[in-house]
Design an enzyme around this catalytic site. Structure first.
Site, PDB file in Angstrom:
ATOM      1  N   HIS A 186       9.646  14.916 -15.587  1.00  0.00           N
ATOM      2  CA  HIS A 186       9.869  16.355 -15.778  1.00  0.00           C
ATOM      3  C   HIS A 186      11.165  16.649 -16.541  1.00  0.00           C
ATOM      4  CE1 HIS A 186      12.306  16.106 -11.940  1.00  0.00           C
ATOM      5  NE2 HIS A 186      13.038  17.001 -12.589  1.00  0.00           N
TER       6      HIS A 186
ATOM      7  N   ASP B  57       6.057  10.997 -11.682  1.00  0.00           N
ATOM      8  CA  ASP B  57       7.213  11.689 -12.254  1.00  0.00           C
ATOM      9  C   ASP B  57       8.269  10.713 -12.753  1.00  0.00           C
ATOM     10  OD1 ASP B  57       8.635  13.837 -13.170  1.00  0.00           O
ATOM     11  OD2 ASP B  57       9.565  14.309 -11.239  1.00  0.00           O
TER      12      ASP B  57
ATOM     13  N   SER C 147      18.218  15.098 -11.351  1.00  0.00           N
ATOM     14  CA  SER C 147      16.898  14.500 -11.558  1.00  0.00           C
ATOM     15  C   SER C 147      16.961  13.321 -12.522  1.00  0.00           C
ATOM     16  CB  SER C 147      15.933  15.537 -12.119  1.00  0.00           C
ATOM     17  OG  SER C 147      15.635  16.515 -11.162  1.00  0.00           O
TER      18      SER C 147
END
Length: 477
Positions: A121, A151, A224
């Site tokens: 992402h 992911d 992230s």
């Protein structure tokens, strides 16, 4: 030089000091030994790991109309905007403008020649990917491959001689273990936070392979893709998600799961998962009793897809799979993850229990496909358990999503005050067995019930669509 080797050398040379670096409290009677508390410092670990942690900035270019176009389309009237018909002919004549959408994230280097792991992402659909190193040098990165289901993404910069981190074994990570997160929360590069592993195996609904490490090390937007490290400097997780309403709750993809994905992305740029062609479900206490399983372990095969590997290997609905390649299977997630991690074409030994007896079959995996589900019919009328049942024929079997040849009694209605109402049975469930005896018609059902004495147990086995079995137990009145 490999950063993990540097870190190990440091900890070995400082072994004597390490005894002082921890504060111990007296043992409780239950523990019988001292409890290691907070490390005195994470500075050496951070010093050696930070050069391998990067800041990632992406740009996605989209083409849209001007301000008037953006103002009127969809606001405030949605798709029925009364201004659209008037303005659209004029707006179409205006040249479209490029809009640059920017986002920030983190990542970490896994090889000296510039391969970098991050989240899907963070870089998905990006037109530009910029990587900023610890020394503030910035490079253009190219996409190697992504996997949206876990992911994960792999990118690369054209640089040699970089410090890098190794993936450790997240399976040996224990709840309560100290971990360190490094990343760029809110764009603040090289931020180091520490905490403990709060839980493992968390399922948060992000995808079919959820198996997250939960940690209370502070993780925020921008973290992230950054590493979650153990005290030896190994990456045990990839920081991925947070709970928006939570305080100090973050989630990381286990390194054990990530390792296989990264290897596939590096070698081929894509991830191909194995598929054996079954719909499965966890074993409930009721199902364990129904199938006379000594332990509530393994997974129940609810459906076998015709022509797929499991079908060719002789697996049938009702089989309980207990091992794959000798590894114990305790849940449907265990089986899905194990099969998905094996290569297409692999010949896999699968141990199962059928009619109380164990056997091993060999399944040759193919590329993963999708499953299907059906919908339910509704009618009315009740038996002694509060069920209305109707025989399934080829017509309503298709309507319910079953194969034409499937037979049984479909639940068309449930009496609100009946026993079945509190059992979890739903309209559309298909009754297939009564006390292990197959029933395909109402006459067979009535005859089977008639042979059961008052006060004895009545076990009913239902199929739910093509994906699961339900076992319930009543007492004959």
């Amino acid at each position: 030089m490999n950063l993990n080797r540097k870190i190990r050398l440091f900890f070995l040379s400082a072994a004597a000091l390490a005894m002082v670096a921890f504060v111990s409290i007296p043992a409780t009677a239950a523990l019988g030994k001292s409890v290691v508390m907070v490390p005195e410092s994470f500075s050496e670990l951070a010093k050696h790991a930070k050069p391998a942690v990067v800041n990632i900035r992406t740009v996605k270019v989209t083409k849209e109309g001007g301000r008037v176009f953006k103002h009127f389309y969809g606001q405030p009237f949605g798709d029925k905007d009364p201004f659209r018909e008037f303005f659209e002919p004029f707006l179409r004549q205006q040249p479209q403008k490029d809009y640059r959408q920017q986002s920030l994230g983190s990542g970490f280097i896994i090889s000296s020649d510039g391969y970098i792991v991050t989240n899907n992402h963070v870089v998905a659909e990006a037109d530009e990917i910029k990587v900023k190193l610890y020394d503030d040098k910035e490079y253009d990165a190219k996409m190697v491959g992504t996997d949206s289901k876990t992911d994960l993404a792999l990118i690369k910069i054209d640089v040699k001689g970089l410090d890098y981190l190794e993936l450790g074994d997240s399976d040996v990570l224990e709840v309560g273990t100290w971990v360190v997160a490094i990343g760029s929360p809110f764009g603040l590069e090289q931020t180091v936070t520490a905490g403990i592993v709060s839980a493992k195996g968390r399922i948060i609904g992000s995808g079919p392979y959820d198996d997250f490490i939960q940690t209370d090390a502070s993780i925020n937007p921008g973290n992230s893709g950054g590493p979650l490290l153990n005290l030896e400097g190994e990456v045990v997780g990839i920081n991925t998600a947070i709970v928006a309403s939570g305080q100090g709750i973050g989630f990381a993809i286990p390194s054990k799961l990530a390792a296989g994905i990264v290897d596939q992305l590096r070698s081929s740029g894509e991830v191909t998962r194995g598929w054996m062609g079954v719909a499965i479900q966890d074993i409930t206490p009721e199902l364990a009793e129904y199938y006379n399983l000594k332990e509530k372990s393994g997974v129940l095969v609810a459906k076998v897809y015709k022509g797929d590997p499991a079908d060719k290997a002789g697996i049938v609905p009702g089989d309980v799979i207990t091992h794959v390649k000798g590894d114990v299977v305790t849940s449907s997630r265990d089986l899905s993850t194990a099969i998905a991690g094996l290569g297409v074409g692999s010949k896999v030994p699968v141990t199962l229990v059928r009619d109380g007896k164990a056997k091993t079959v060999f399944v040759v995996l193919v590329k993963r496909t999708d499953s299907e589900q059906g919908e339910a019919l509704v009618q009315s009328g009740f038996d002694e358990f509060g069920l209305n049942l109707q025989a399934l024929d080829s017509t309503n079997a298709e309507q319910l999503g079953y194969a034409k040849e499937v037979r049984g009694l479909v639940v068309t209605d449930i009496e609100p005050e009946g026993k079945a109402a509190a059992s979890g049975i739903r309209q559309g469930d298909l009754l297939s067995e009564v006390n292990h005896i197959r029933v395909k018609t109402m006459d067979e059902y009535v005859a089977t019930l008639a042979k059961i004495k008052k006060g004895e147990a009545v076990q009913l086995l239902f199929r739910r669509g093509n994906t699961s079995f339900i076992a319930v137990r009543f007492t004959k009145q």
